[in-house]
Write a protein that holds these residues in place. Structure first.
Motif, short mmCIF file in Angstrom:
data_model
loop_
_atom_site.label_atom_id
_atom_site.label_comp_id
_atom_site.label_asym_id
_atom_site.label_seq_id
_atom_site.Cartn_x
_atom_site.Cartn_y
_atom_site.Cartn_z
N ARG A 81 -72.49 -6.27 -64.16
CA ARG A 81 -73.24 -7.36 -62.65
C ARG A 81 -72.55 -8.81 -63.27
O ARG A 81 -72.73 -9.12 -64.36
N THR A 110 -71.18 -15.39 -66.25
CA THR A 110 -71.79 -14.16 -66.95
C THR A 110 -71.97 -12.77 -66.08
O THR A 110 -71.75 -12.36 -65.40
N THR A 129 -78.81 -13.61 -70.16
CA THR A 129 -79.52 -12.76 -68.82
C THR A 129 -77.94 -13.34 -68.22
O THR A 129 -77.57 -14.40 -68.31
N MET A 130 -78.88 -12.79 -66.31
CA MET A 130 -77.38 -13.65 -65.89
C MET A 130 -77.46 -14.93 -65.82
O MET A 130 -76.79 -15.35 -64.98
N ASN A 134 -75.09 -6.18 -74.34
CA ASN A 134 -75.72 -7.63 -74.27
C ASN A 134 -75.52 -8.51 -72.91
O ASN A 134 -73.70 -7.17 -72.68
N ALA A 135 -75.87 -9.31 -72.37
CA ALA A 135 -74.78 -9.49 -71.28
C ALA A 135 -74.48 -10.76 -72.10
O ALA A 135 -74.68 -11.22 -73.23
N THR A 149 -73.85 -8.70 -67.34
CA THR A 149 -74.74 -8.26 -67.81
C THR A 149 -73.65 -7.00 -68.17
O THR A 149 -72.35 -6.63 -68.36
N ARG A 150 -74.28 -6.65 -68.74
CA ARG A 150 -74.28 -4.36 -69.40
C ARG A 150 -73.58 -3.60 -68.65
O ARG A 150 -73.24 -3.16 -68.57
#
Length: 117
Positions: A55, A49, A99-100, A31-32, A51-52
């Motif tokens: 990032r 945020t 998401t991001m 998961n993000a 990411t997995r």
């Protein structure tokens, strides 16, 4: 859906630091993850945020002061907040599955951060 529990909020003075934690009930590795906040009378907004694959994305207002990180072995996401300002006062929420740039459907209950002298 994973269950999310935030902790680490509190009352601090301007310029001080806090670290928020978000513990998930299950694996977050795919998961993000994100942190959002909502101040009184305002809409909930993205703070950071990740990411997995690690990032990151930050709101302009916290860039350079906040750092998001994740420990997939502990199913935990962190938000290190430094040089806190009164305008950072809000309820901070953990989020999973987005998401991001946008939130997913899983939210924690929130933790209050108050920055005041």
């Amino acid at each position: 859906q994973v269950q999310l529990v935030e902790s680490g909020g509190g009352l601090v003075q301007p310029g001080e630091s806090l670290r928020l934690s978000c513990a998930a009930s299950g694996s977050i590795s795919s998961n993000a993850m994100g942190w959002y906040r909502q101040a009184p009378g305002k809409q909930r907004e993205l703070v950071a945020t990740i990411t997995r694959v690690g990032r990151t994305n930050y709101a302009a207002s916290v860039q350079g002061r906040f750092t998001i990180s994740r420990d997939n072995t502990k199913n935990t996401v962190y938000l290190q907040m430094s040089s806190l300002k009164p305008e950072d006062t809000a309820v901070y929420y953990c989020n999973a599955g987005g998401t991001m740039w946008s939130a997913g459907s899983s939210w924690g209950q929130g933790t209050q951060v108050t920055v005041s002298s």
